[in-house]
Scaffold this motif. Structure first.
Motif, PDB file in Angstrom:
ATOM      1  N   GLN A 288      26.882  23.085   4.139  1.00 21.12           N
ATOM      2  CA  GLN A 288      28.180  22.829   3.650  1.00 21.12           C
ATOM      3  C   GLN A 288      29.010  23.541   2.754  1.00 21.12           C
ATOM      4  O   GLN A 288      30.116  23.972   3.201  1.00 21.12           O
ATOM      5  CB  GLN A 288      28.203  20.995   3.112  1.00 21.12           C
ATOM      6  N   ARG A 289      28.576  24.190   1.749  1.00 22.91           N
ATOM      7  CA  ARG A 289      29.088  24.973   1.103  1.00 22.91           C
ATOM      8  C   ARG A 289      29.446  26.451   1.314  1.00 22.91           C
ATOM      9  O   ARG A 289      30.554  26.766   1.241  1.00 22.91           O
ATOM     10  CB  ARG A 289      28.376  24.905  -0.696  1.00 22.91           C
ATOM     11  N   TYR A 290      28.591  26.734   2.220  1.00 19.92           N
ATOM     12  CA  TYR A 290      28.844  28.377   2.413  1.00 19.92           C
ATOM     13  C   TYR A 290      29.395  28.318   3.841  1.00 19.92           C
ATOM     14  O   TYR A 290      30.240  29.477   3.915  1.00 19.92           O
ATOM     15  CB  TYR A 290      27.496  29.113   2.584  1.00 19.92           C
ATOM     16  N   VAL A 291      29.058  27.391   4.799  1.00 17.91           N
ATOM     17  CA  VAL A 291      29.781  27.597   6.037  1.00 17.91           C
ATOM     18  C   VAL A 291      30.732  26.305   6.622  1.00 17.91           C
ATOM     19  O   VAL A 291      31.277  26.406   7.647  1.00 17.91           O
ATOM     20  CB  VAL A 291      28.778  28.055   7.166  1.00 17.91           C
ATOM     21  N   GLY A 292      30.907  25.455   5.684  1.00 18.35           N
ATOM     22  CA  GLY A 292      31.962  24.209   5.803  1.00 18.35           C
ATOM     23  C   GLY A 292      31.415  23.041   6.773  1.00 18.35           C
ATOM     24  O   GLY A 292      32.148  22.262   7.303  1.00 18.35           O
ATOM     25  N   LEU A 293      30.181  23.263   7.192  1.00 15.68           N
ATOM     26  CA  LEU A 293      29.454  22.039   8.067  1.00 15.68           C
ATOM     27  C   LEU A 293      29.352  20.893   7.263  1.00 15.68           C
ATOM     28  O   LEU A 293      28.672  20.802   6.305  1.00 15.68           O
ATOM     29  CB  LEU A 293      28.174  22.533   8.658  1.00 15.68           C
ATOM     30  N   GLN A 294      29.929  19.895   7.606  1.00 13.43           N
ATOM     31  CA  GLN A 294      29.986  18.655   6.796  1.00 13.43           C
ATOM     32  C   GLN A 294      28.680  17.817   7.140  1.00 13.43           C
ATOM     33  O   GLN A 294      28.289  17.942   8.041  1.00 13.43           O
ATOM     34  CB  GLN A 294      31.044  17.699   6.984  1.00 13.43           C
ATOM     35  N   PRO A 295      28.021  17.204   6.166  1.00 18.70           N
ATOM     36  CA  PRO A 295      26.890  16.437   6.293  1.00 18.70           C
ATOM     37  C   PRO A 295      26.623  15.443   7.428  1.00 18.70           C
ATOM     38  O   PRO A 295      25.785  15.740   8.069  1.00 18.70           O
ATOM     39  CB  PRO A 295      26.583  15.762   5.111  1.00 18.70           C
ATOM     40  N   ALA A 296      27.894  14.856   7.904  1.00 11.98           N
ATOM     41  CA  ALA A 296      27.809  14.218   9.089  1.00 11.98           C
ATOM     42  C   ALA A 296      27.725  14.797  10.273  1.00 11.98           C
ATOM     43  O   ALA A 296      27.280  14.083  11.353  1.00 11.98           O
ATOM     44  CB  ALA A 296      29.117  13.353   8.991  1.00 11.98           C
ATOM     45  N   HIS A 297      27.703  16.105  10.278  1.00  8.52           N
ATOM     46  CA  HIS A 297      27.864  16.930  11.410  1.00  8.52           C
ATOM     47  C   HIS A 297      26.465  17.837  11.704  1.00  8.52           C
ATOM     48  O   HIS A 297      26.183  18.481  12.418  1.00  8.52           O
ATOM     49  CB  HIS A 297      28.922  17.827  11.720  1.00  8.52           C
ATOM     50  N   ILE A 298      25.568  17.415  10.666  1.00 10.80           N
ATOM     51  CA  ILE A 298      24.177  18.440  10.615  1.00 10.80           C
ATOM     52  C   ILE A 298      22.982  17.290  10.891  1.00 10.80           C
ATOM     53  O   ILE A 298      23.054  16.244  10.390  1.00 10.80           O
ATOM     54  CB  ILE A 298      23.942  18.845   9.242  1.00 10.80           C
ATOM     55  N   ILE A 299      22.143  17.676  11.736  1.00  8.17           N
ATOM     56  CA  ILE A 299      21.095  16.768  12.144  1.00  8.17           C
ATOM     57  C   ILE A 299      20.021  17.205  11.015  1.00  8.17           C
ATOM     58  O   ILE A 299      20.166  18.045  10.262  1.00  8.17           O
ATOM     59  CB  ILE A 299      20.320  17.251  13.505  1.00  8.17           C
ATOM     60  N   PRO A 300      19.212  16.049  10.784  1.00  9.21           N
ATOM     61  CA  PRO A 300      18.127  16.384   9.748  1.00  9.21           C
ATOM     62  C   PRO A 300      17.173  17.787  10.080  1.00  9.21           C
ATOM     63  O   PRO A 300      17.087  17.991  11.311  1.00  9.21           O
ATOM     64  CB  PRO A 300      17.077  15.060  10.190  1.00  9.21           C
ATOM     65  N   VAL A 301      17.099  18.187   9.080  1.00  8.30           N
ATOM     66  CA  VAL A 301      16.429  19.614   9.182  1.00  8.30           C
ATOM     67  C   VAL A 301      14.783  19.165   9.379  1.00  8.30           C
ATOM     68  O   VAL A 301      14.229  18.433   8.727  1.00  8.30           O
ATOM     69  CB  VAL A 301      16.547  20.266   7.689  1.00  8.30           C
ATOM     70  N   ALA A 302      14.305  19.999  10.232  1.00  7.51           N
ATOM     71  CA  ALA A 302      12.924  19.853  10.622  1.00  7.51           C
ATOM     72  C   ALA A 302      12.047  20.251   9.623  1.00  7.51           C
ATOM     73  O   ALA A 302      12.299  21.409   8.928  1.00  7.51           O
ATOM     74  CB  ALA A 302      12.709  20.260  11.939  1.00  7.51           C
ATOM     75  N   PRO A 303      10.955  19.640   9.438  1.00  6.95           N
ATOM     76  CA  PRO A 303       9.816  20.128   8.457  1.00  6.95           C
ATOM     77  C   PRO A 303       9.175  21.307   8.556  1.00  6.95           C
ATOM     78  O   PRO A 303       9.077  21.655  10.087  1.00  6.95           O
ATOM     79  CB  PRO A 303       8.815  18.948   8.687  1.00  6.95           C
ATOM     80  N   ALA A 304       8.845  22.383   7.690  1.00  5.44           N
ATOM     81  CA  ALA A 304       8.493  23.670   7.921  1.00  5.44           C
ATOM     82  C   ALA A 304       9.496  24.452   8.935  1.00  5.44           C
ATOM     83  O   ALA A 304       8.890  25.204   9.822  1.00  5.44           O
ATOM     84  CB  ALA A 304       7.162  23.416   8.258  1.00  5.44           C
ATOM     85  N   SER A 305      10.615  24.131   8.869  1.00  9.47           N
ATOM     86  CA  SER A 305      11.705  25.083   9.996  1.00  9.47           C
ATOM     87  C   SER A 305      12.360  25.958   8.822  1.00  9.47           C
ATOM     88  O   SER A 305      12.259  25.810   7.828  1.00  9.47           O
ATOM     89  CB  SER A 305      12.438  24.092  10.728  1.00  9.47           C
ATOM     90  N   LEU A 306      12.763  27.191   9.714  1.00 10.65           N
ATOM     91  CA  LEU A 306      13.587  28.069   9.021  1.00 10.65           C
ATOM     92  C   LEU A 306      14.907  27.990   9.402  1.00 10.65           C
ATOM     93  O   LEU A 306      15.297  27.973  10.577  1.00 10.65           O
ATOM     94  CB  LEU A 306      12.933  29.440   9.483  1.00 10.65           C
TER      95      LEU A 306
END
Length: 199
Positions: free
Chosen positions: A152-170
């Motif tokens: 969100q802070r660096y590229v402007g993606l709002q939390p509502a538009h981001i899927i959960p981050v997968a465990p041990a993902s890069l």
């Protein structure tokens, strides 16, 4: 600078679908294996240094990635979920689906929890502190919420538009060099895709 953002492997509470927030929960056996699988990728990139949340699941992930002494930062802890800490996600959703979805979108705060804007300020301040020291590839071992806040802070993606981050993902972000911040990689796992990652 490239930020190499790694979410910790599956924790015991991820496996049980319970919200953790800042509870200090360790990795499950699967979580340890997930981090082991990502290790050759990280070693191949050869980060110049590593900063990590000080919570147990992140410290253990760092060790399984081959980083025994990361610089620990309380600023990179997961968002505080207040009274929802330790509760089953299914129970929270049954009681307050709208509140849960608002929390996922960064627009609602669990009772006693940390507002998203405060959380994002805390996390980005920790990264800006790290940016004061030159580093081409900075490894940041952290939490899913931390990665979403940085997107969100660096590229402007709002939390509502981001899927959960997968465990041990890069996830990789490129910062600086006179250009706008860019996403280079998101949710990469060397062994499989994970479209149903836990919160």
């Amino acid at each position: 600078m490239r930020l190499l953002l790694v979410r910790h492997g599956q924790s015991e509470w991820n496996a049980a679908r319970r919200l953790q927030g800042q509870a200090d929960i360790g990795l499950s056996e699967l979580g340890k294996s997930q981090a082991d699988t990502l290790r050759p990728v990280i070693e191949g990139i050869a980060p110049c240094r590593t900063v990590a949340s000080d919570l147990k699941r992140v410290r253990q992930t760092s060790q399984h990635l081959g980083v025994d002494t990361p610089r620990l930062s309380k600023g990179l802890r997961e968002i505080d979920v207040g009274d929802w800490t330790g509760r089953a996600i299914a129970d929270i959703r049954k009681e307050d689906e709208e509140g849960y979805q608002g929390w996922r979108a960064g627009t609602a705060v669990p009772p006693g929890g940390e507002p998203w804007s405060d959380f994002a300020d805390r996390v980005s301040a920790a990264i800006e502190d790290e940016r004061r020291e030159p580093c081409t590839n900075l490894l940041v071992v952290c939490h899913g919420g931390v990665i979403r806040a940085l997107l969100q802070r660096y590229v402007g993606l709002q939390p509502a538009h981001i899927i959960p981050v997968a465990p041990a993902s890069l996830t990789a972000l490129r910062l600086g060099n006179g250009k706008s911040p860019r996403i280079e990689l998101f949710n990469y796992r060397p062994d499989d895709l994970d479209f149903g990652a836990p919160d």
